[in-house]
Design an enzyme around this catalytic site. Sequence first.
Site, PDB file in Angstrom:
ATOM      1  N   CYS A   2       0.846  -1.178   0.000  1.00 37.95           N
ATOM      2  CA  CYS A   2       0.000   0.000   0.000  1.00 37.95           C
ATOM      3  C   CYS A   2       0.886   1.234   0.000  1.00 37.95           C
ATOM      4  O   CYS A   2       2.058   1.166   0.338  1.00 37.95           O
ATOM      5  CB  CYS A   2      -0.875   0.002   1.241  1.00 37.95           C
ATOM      6  SG  CYS A   2      -1.701  -1.569   1.490  1.00 37.95           S
ATOM      7  N   ARG A  27       1.186   1.461  -6.098  1.00 35.08           N
ATOM      8  CA  ARG A  27       1.448   0.484  -5.036  1.00 35.08           C
ATOM      9  C   ARG A  27       0.206  -0.298  -4.647  1.00 35.08           C
ATOM     10  O   ARG A  27       0.287  -1.335  -4.002  1.00 35.08           O
ATOM     11  CB  ARG A  27       1.971   1.202  -3.787  1.00 35.08           C
ATOM     12  CG  ARG A  27       3.401   1.625  -3.936  1.00 35.08           C
ATOM     13  CD  ARG A  27       3.932   2.082  -2.615  1.00 35.08           C
ATOM     14  NE  ARG A  27       4.081   0.989  -1.688  1.00 35.08           N
ATOM     15  CZ  ARG A  27       5.221   0.572  -1.199  1.00 35.08           C
ATOM     16  NH1 ARG A  27       6.324   1.133  -1.553  1.00 35.08           N
ATOM     17  NH2 ARG A  27       5.259  -0.409  -0.325  1.00 35.08           N
ATOM     18  N   TRP A  74      -3.997  -1.994  -1.200  1.00 31.68           N
ATOM     19  CA  TRP A  74      -4.041  -3.236  -1.972  1.00 31.68           C
ATOM     20  C   TRP A  74      -4.506  -4.283  -0.962  1.00 31.68           C
ATOM     21  O   TRP A  74      -3.763  -4.654  -0.063  1.00 31.68           O
ATOM     22  CB  TRP A  74      -2.655  -3.555  -2.520  1.00 31.68           C
ATOM     23  CG  TRP A  74      -2.622  -4.697  -3.493  1.00 31.68           C
ATOM     24  CD1 TRP A  74      -2.860  -4.636  -4.828  1.00 31.68           C
ATOM     25  CD2 TRP A  74      -2.273  -6.060  -3.215  1.00 31.68           C
ATOM     26  NE1 TRP A  74      -2.703  -5.879  -5.393  1.00 31.68           N
ATOM     27  CE2 TRP A  74      -2.345  -6.774  -4.428  1.00 31.68           C
ATOM     28  CE3 TRP A  74      -1.931  -6.761  -2.046  1.00 31.68           C
ATOM     29  CZ2 TRP A  74      -2.078  -8.136  -4.514  1.00 31.68           C
ATOM     30  CZ3 TRP A  74      -1.656  -8.110  -2.140  1.00 31.68           C
ATOM     31  CH2 TRP A  74      -1.733  -8.786  -3.365  1.00 31.68           C
ATOM     32  N   GLY A 101       1.118  -3.794   5.424  1.00 34.45           N
ATOM     33  CA  GLY A 101       1.618  -5.043   6.008  1.00 34.45           C
ATOM     34  C   GLY A 101       0.455  -5.886   6.505  1.00 34.45           C
ATOM     35  O   GLY A 101      -0.708  -5.564   6.257  1.00 34.45           O
ATOM     36  N   LYS A 490       4.849  -9.773 -19.634  1.00 30.36           N
ATOM     37  CA  LYS A 490       4.356  -8.410 -19.935  1.00 30.36           C
ATOM     38  C   LYS A 490       2.947  -8.482 -20.504  1.00 30.36           C
ATOM     39  O   LYS A 490       2.076  -7.712 -20.123  1.00 30.36           O
ATOM     40  CB  LYS A 490       5.263  -7.689 -20.939  1.00 30.36           C
ATOM     41  CG  LYS A 490       6.603  -7.239 -20.434  1.00 30.36           C
ATOM     42  CD  LYS A 490       6.593  -5.974 -19.591  1.00 30.36           C
ATOM     43  CE  LYS A 490       6.439  -6.238 -18.136  1.00 30.36           C
ATOM     44  NZ  LYS A 490       7.413  -6.738 -17.311  1.00 30.36           N
ATOM     45  N   LYS A 608       2.743  -2.784  -7.676  1.00 27.19           N
ATOM     46  CA  LYS A 608       4.121  -2.657  -8.133  1.00 27.19           C
ATOM     47  C   LYS A 608       5.098  -3.207  -7.112  1.00 27.19           C
ATOM     48  O   LYS A 608       6.118  -3.775  -7.451  1.00 27.19           O
ATOM     49  CB  LYS A 608       4.436  -1.191  -8.413  1.00 27.19           C
ATOM     50  CG  LYS A 608       5.853  -0.988  -8.886  1.00 27.19           C
ATOM     51  CD  LYS A 608       5.939  -0.074 -10.053  1.00 27.19           C
ATOM     52  CE  LYS A 608       7.284  -0.125 -10.723  1.00 27.19           C
ATOM     53  NZ  LYS A 608       7.382  -1.182 -11.714  1.00 27.19           N
TER      54      LYS A 608
HETATM   55  C1  G6P Z   1       5.545  -7.306  -8.628  1.00 21.61           C
HETATM   56  C2  G6P Z   1       5.473  -6.456  -9.866  1.00 21.61           C
HETATM   57  C3  G6P Z   1       6.411  -7.015 -10.928  1.00 21.61           C
HETATM   58  C4  G6P Z   1       7.812  -7.124 -10.372  1.00 21.61           C
HETATM   59  C5  G6P Z   1       7.867  -7.962  -9.102  1.00 21.61           C
HETATM   60  C6  G6P Z   1       9.217  -7.875  -8.411  1.00 21.61           C
HETATM   61  O1  G6P Z   1       4.963  -8.537  -8.862  1.00 21.61           O
HETATM   62  O2  G6P Z   1       4.152  -6.397 -10.359  1.00 21.61           O
HETATM   63  O3  G6P Z   1       6.415  -6.144 -12.046  1.00 21.61           O
HETATM   64  O4  G6P Z   1       8.655  -7.672 -11.343  1.00 21.61           O
HETATM   65  O5  G6P Z   1       6.901  -7.480  -8.171  1.00 21.61           O
HETATM   66  O6  G6P Z   1       9.407  -6.563  -7.958  1.00 21.61           O
HETATM   67  P1  G6P Z   1      10.791  -5.931  -7.561  1.00 21.61           P
HETATM   68  O7  G6P Z   1      10.448  -4.561  -7.039  1.00 21.61           O
HETATM   69  O8  G6P Z   1      11.388  -6.803  -6.497  1.00 21.61           O
HETATM   70  O9  G6P Z   1      11.640  -5.881  -8.782  1.00 21.61           O
END
Ligand code: G6P
Length: 613
Positions: A2, A27, A74, A101, A490, A608
């Site tokens: 979040c 987020r 989230w 959290g 993707k 994200k």
């Molecule tokens: C999430 C995102 C992905 C990302 C993954 C790892 O699932 O949606 O796009 O690749 O987390 O995130 P990080 O910040 O550790 O690269």
Amino acid sequence: MCGIVGYIGPRDATAIILNGLKRLEYRGYDSAGLAVIHDGKIDVRRDAGKLSRLVELIESEPISGSPGIGHTRWATHGEPSARNAHPHLGSTGEVVVVHNGIVENYLELKDELSAEGVVFNSDTDTETIVHLVEHYQSTGLDLSDSARKTFTQIQGAHGIVLLSSKEPDKMVCARIGNAGGVVIGLGDGENFIASDIPAILEHTRKVIFLDSRQMAVVTRDNVHIETLEGRPVDPQVHIVSWDPVAAEKGEYRHFMQKEIHEQVRSLTDTLAGRVDFEKGQIRLPELNLTPEFAQRLDRIFITACGTAAHAGMVGKILIEKIARIPCEVQLGSEFRYSDPITNKNSLVLSISQSGETADTLAAMEEGRKKGATLWSVVNAIGSQAMRIADGFISMQAGPEVGVASTKAFTAPLVDLYMLAVLLADMRGVIDNTVRKTLVADLRLVPDLASRALNTEPGVEIVAGRLKDIRDCLYLGRGINMPIAFEGALKLKEISYVHAEGYPAGEMKHGPIALIDKMMPVVCIAPKDPWHDKMISQIQQAKARGGTVIAIATEGDELVGSLADLTLWVPECPWMLSPIVTVIPLQLLAYHIAAMRGLDVDQPRNLAKSVTVE
Ligand code: G6P
């Protein structure tokens, strides 16, 4: 997962928080809320849905005041709804909390509090925090002592900010474990709290990062930090160099499109200061790498999640090929449970855009426990993965807002290439000529990225043909096998099209059964050492009636004649080829999603930064 923003100062907190939340919406975006203290009372507005709903609500029912806290959510516990949206008020209406959290022992705490007569107004675990704080306040403790007692009682990993109308001159925040960062922004007569830097970057560049098990009492003019055990902490103030304009969409329709196009610049920045083209040498000083460690290093575990894990798979090939060190890639979520065989000669190398992914951090902790050295390749400056590592490489991609990661995929490809060359050099496994050639090739990177972006008009034509597909297969081999995985990821993430990335050589052992004229097959076939093998695989797909979309090297007439549609990428050294092959696939996913009218930057169900395990 979040996003959190807090403000204390002479200005009205409402607009500052809403603007900050806008920058954090990536987020989490299933509900949002805001609370301010006004005339000694707490006012809350919150609603389900995206931030725009909260903005409309505040327009129709205005609030103002300071201090204030806001949140984009989230959902983990309790459906996305107004009653489950943060901030959460306690029973007295005198304490309010935002939280990132999971309170792992919330059921137990809820039972205890309910037995004392506390009535819960949401289905969230978060609400237990505010009731506990109120409980301790009722015993005569002030806000910070009540908060401290609460923080030590809740289990799990958290980022938390609290306000109380009984003490309206302060905000109390804490970071416990790896639920995402808590950053305090220092202003002049005003201060800020946020889960991520972009939320406060337009106001200040002076920031303090809380470490795990630290809490802070933030007033207009002061920040006091101590551990949860009450030991005062002398904070280190960091100056952030990110440009706030870099966090805006500019001329682009979506952040993802902007970030894809930023790769020329992010890759230029990735090389800056690290490559000595004259001497043919690499400098990565933040790794704290000594020749002694380079010599005794006998095994590397790359741990990461999602897109970052695909970058790690390319990295494995580069490290093994160039530095000749055995390297394996493990998903963050698996590493901890795999009882890894590590010792003091092992390296756990994590890759993470956010530096806050709970699974990746847990893998790092496991590595630490088992005596390995910890390094990280991270984009978010000051994030946990950067701070707990013994050494790091900072990605230089700049803020990435689109949930689907793009520029934070190509930056680590170059970082890992540089790392492989540096390790090889220190171990003496490459001679000067090879080293100089490998280093000189890096010069090509920004131009290669720029030429790969020229595929965009062709990509739009392909996207127009594919926009209504239901399934798609991506095939690649060798160093471009992870690019098949990444291209498929993707497409799934933002277009909601079922896509599978497969090692092309495995197609005959199963997936070939899927191929008919309804199945588009994206074949990544640049001129690399696996090129001839990919040609056979293209022929096999064609023979089953599949529509082949090839990613091929300019001038490769053979692939061009076999494929139905071809996207041409520039010729380049094979170890750099993933940079040019992934860019058209990023663009393809983007244009298909945009043509389908989907929310490219904030795809459903995703976030994200995934700070839950
Ligand atoms: C999430 C995102 C992905 C990302 C993954 C790892 O699932 O949606 O796009 O690749 O987390 O995130 P990080 O910040 O550790 O690269």
